[in-house]
Design an enzyme around this catalytic site. Structure first.
Site, PDB file in Angstrom:
ATOM      1  N   TYR A 110       0.823  -1.224   0.000  1.00 27.78           N
ATOM      2  CA  TYR A 110       0.000   0.000   0.000  1.00 27.78           C
ATOM      3  C   TYR A 110       0.852   1.268   0.000  1.00 27.78           C
ATOM      4  CZ  TYR A 110      -4.317  -2.639   1.124  1.00 27.78           C
ATOM      5  OH  TYR A 110      -5.403  -3.484   1.111  1.00 27.78           O
ATOM      6  N   LYS A 116       6.762 -13.818   3.683  1.00 31.94           N
ATOM      7  CA  LYS A 116       6.934 -14.678   2.506  1.00 31.94           C
ATOM      8  C   LYS A 116       8.388 -14.528   2.045  1.00 31.94           C
ATOM      9  CE  LYS A 116       4.726 -17.355  -0.416  1.00 31.94           C
ATOM     10  NZ  LYS A 116       4.100 -18.638  -0.131  1.00 31.94           N
ATOM     11  N   ASP A 167       1.394 -18.055   4.323  1.00 37.99           N
ATOM     12  CA  ASP A 167       0.350 -18.976   3.837  1.00 37.99           C
ATOM     13  C   ASP A 167       0.136 -20.106   4.841  1.00 37.99           C
ATOM     14  OD1 ASP A 167       2.929 -19.801   3.172  1.00 37.99           O
ATOM     15  OD2 ASP A 167       2.424 -20.485   1.152  1.00 37.99           O
ATOM     16  N   ASP A 189      -3.740  -7.499   6.690  1.00 39.70           N
ATOM     17  CA  ASP A 189      -5.132  -7.248   6.307  1.00 39.70           C
ATOM     18  C   ASP A 189      -5.857  -8.581   6.119  1.00 39.70           C
ATOM     19  OD1 ASP A 189      -7.461  -6.023   5.284  1.00 39.70           O
ATOM     20  OD2 ASP A 189      -6.704  -6.209   3.237  1.00 39.70           O
ATOM     21  N   ASP A 245      -8.849 -10.863   8.661  1.00 38.47           N
ATOM     22  CA  ASP A 245     -10.167 -11.382   8.256  1.00 38.47           C
ATOM     23  C   ASP A 245     -10.218 -12.905   8.452  1.00 38.47           C
ATOM     24  OD1 ASP A 245     -10.808  -8.755   7.332  1.00 38.47           O
ATOM     25  OD2 ASP A 245     -11.981  -9.565   5.669  1.00 38.47           O
TER      26      ASP A 245
HETATM   27  C1  IPM Z   1      -9.142  -2.894   6.315  1.00 38.22           C
HETATM   28  C2  IPM Z   1      -9.622  -2.685   4.896  1.00 38.22           C
HETATM   29  C3  IPM Z   1      -8.791  -1.643   4.169  1.00 38.22           C
HETATM   30  C4  IPM Z   1      -7.373  -2.210   4.052  1.00 38.22           C
HETATM   31  C5  IPM Z   1      -9.315  -1.272   2.784  1.00 38.22           C
HETATM   32  C6  IPM Z   1     -10.727  -0.796   2.828  1.00 38.22           C
HETATM   33  C7  IPM Z   1      -8.458  -0.236   2.119  1.00 38.22           C
HETATM   34  O1  IPM Z   1      -9.672  -3.878   4.216  1.00 38.22           O
HETATM   35  O2  IPM Z   1      -9.032  -1.911   7.070  1.00 38.22           O
HETATM   36  O3  IPM Z   1      -8.928  -4.034   6.704  1.00 38.22           O
HETATM   37  O4  IPM Z   1      -7.051  -2.934   3.105  1.00 38.22           O
HETATM   38  O5  IPM Z   1      -6.571  -1.895   4.932  1.00 38.22           O
HETATM   39 MN    MN Z   2      -9.431  -5.618   5.518  1.00 37.15          MN
END
Ligand code: IPM
Ligand code: MN
Ligand code: NAD
Length: 322
Positions: free
Chosen positions: A115, A160, A191, A215, A219
């Site tokens: 990013y 990685k 991974d 990120d 999740d």
């Molecule tokens: C997060 C989100 C953001 C990220 C997106 C919306 C840019 O997925 O905060 O986890 O990738 O950081």
């Molecule tokens: Mn996210």
């Protein structure tokens, strides 16, 4: 007077943030809460999702409570949340995933890596530069090591490095920082780590990783605690701090009063701890536990309580608890 900027953002941000704000207002009526509108809705209304004055206003706050913003799939639309993280140099994204048998803190580098924003796209090729700097890696390594020390735990570096030179660099800086400070440390390919954390969550404590791996990993790890409705986060820099759920604006369920507000309320609890009110943070967490134990649950947990009803139950538990 302490000032809290409240950004609902888009989608379910409009539903879960009022609940989290209500909890903060109950515990700290003396704080000043002020709204800041940024995001997709703002862009639709004004043609700009977030202005320089918005950033300046956010910087006047002692802490920011943030919902989520919708990122439209458009060329040249910069994600508002990424812009804020960079503008406020919120380099440490802390994402706690905990339940009865495990207590994991995902420490995600929040300002560089994939990013970094150095990209180009042509008719036949598109490139994104993954920049990992010494400064960026050392400060996130120090944050992760400090957290591991405070928790009396261990550091795992996710990377990685079998493929990416930028991750050899990142891994070595993190391992060196742990070694220099005597913190037990290991490392794993990201991974393999993503599966192992689901199979053996109890063997993880602090996990540090680069921006996009963190990120995705957060999740994935939210699966351990019931999904995205449960995981909060703190975005911390040396001067500013922003607290938001790990989830996004969830357009598929927005406007229906069915979103789980727990991640947002917990983000408020992290904000309280940051402001120095550890007991308010703990009271908030225990109120959530109490309400869930009463069987009041949103749809993602198999229940039928609405976002607002769940929030009201948490407020009620806080009013009647200690
Ligand atoms: C997060 C989100 C953001 C990220 C997106 C919306 C840019 O997925 O905060 O986890 O990738 O950081
Ligand atoms: Mn996210
Ligand atoms: P999402 O996290 O919004 O939703 C993923 C899935 O989880 C959806 O099915 C959603 O209904 C469910 N979900 C999320 N939060 C929930 C909650 N509190 N209660 C119940 N279910 C919940 O991710 P997405 O759909 O990939 O992204 C939607 C938008 O949000 C995109 O524009 C994305 O860029 C943005 N986003 C923003 C942020 C942020 O501002 N911090 C974070 C992530 C995604």
């Amino acid at each position: 007077m302490k000032k809290i900027a409240v950004v609902e953002g888009d989608g379910i941000g409009h539903e879960v943030i009022p609940v989290a704000k209500h909890v903060l207002e109950l515990l700290h009526p003396e704080y000043e809460y002020f709204p800041v509108e940024v995001g997709y809705g703002r862009w639709e209304r004004t043609g700009c999702p977030c202005t320089d004055p918005d950033i300046a206003e956010l910087k006047t706050a002692d802490a920011i409570l943030f919902g989520a913003v919708t990122t439209p799939p458009m060329k040249d639309y910069q994600s508002v949340v990424l812009r804020i993280r960079k503008a406020l140099d919120l380099y440490a994204n802390l994402r706690p995933v905990k339940d009865g048998g495990f207590d994991i803190m995902i420490v995600r580098e929040n300002t560089e890596g994939l990013y970094s924003g150095i990209e180009e796209s042509g008719p036949d090729r598109a490139t994104t530069l993954r920049v990992v700097t010494r400064k960026g890696s050392e400060r996130i390594a120090k944050t992760a090591v400090r957290l591991a020390r405070e928790r009396g735990g261990r550091l795992t570096v996710g990377h990685k490095a079998n493929v990416l030179k930028s991750d050899v660099f990142f891994r070595d800086i993190c391992l060196a920082e742990a070694k220099a400070t005597g913190i037990p440390c290991n490392d794993k390919f990201i991974d393999a780590l993503s599966l192992d954390i689901l199979q053996h969550p109890e063997s993880y404590d602090v996990v540090v990783t680069t921006n996009v791996f963190g990120d995705i990993l957060s999740d994935v790890a939210s699966y351990l605690v019931g999904g995205l409705g449960f995981v909060p986060s703190a975005n911390i820099g040396d001067r500013y701090a922003l607290f938001e759920p790990v989830h996004g604006s969830a357009p598929d369920i927005a406007g229906k009063n069915i979103a789980n507000p727990i991640a947002a309320i917990r983000s408020g609890a992290l904000l309280l701890a940051y402001m120095g009110d550890k007991s308010g943070a703990e009271r908030t967490e225990s109120a959530i536990r109490e309400v869930v134990a009463q069987g009041i649950r949103t749809r993602d947990l198999g229940g039928s309580a609405g976002t607002r009803e769940f929030g009201d139950a948490v407020i009620c538990a806080l009013r009647h608890g200690q």
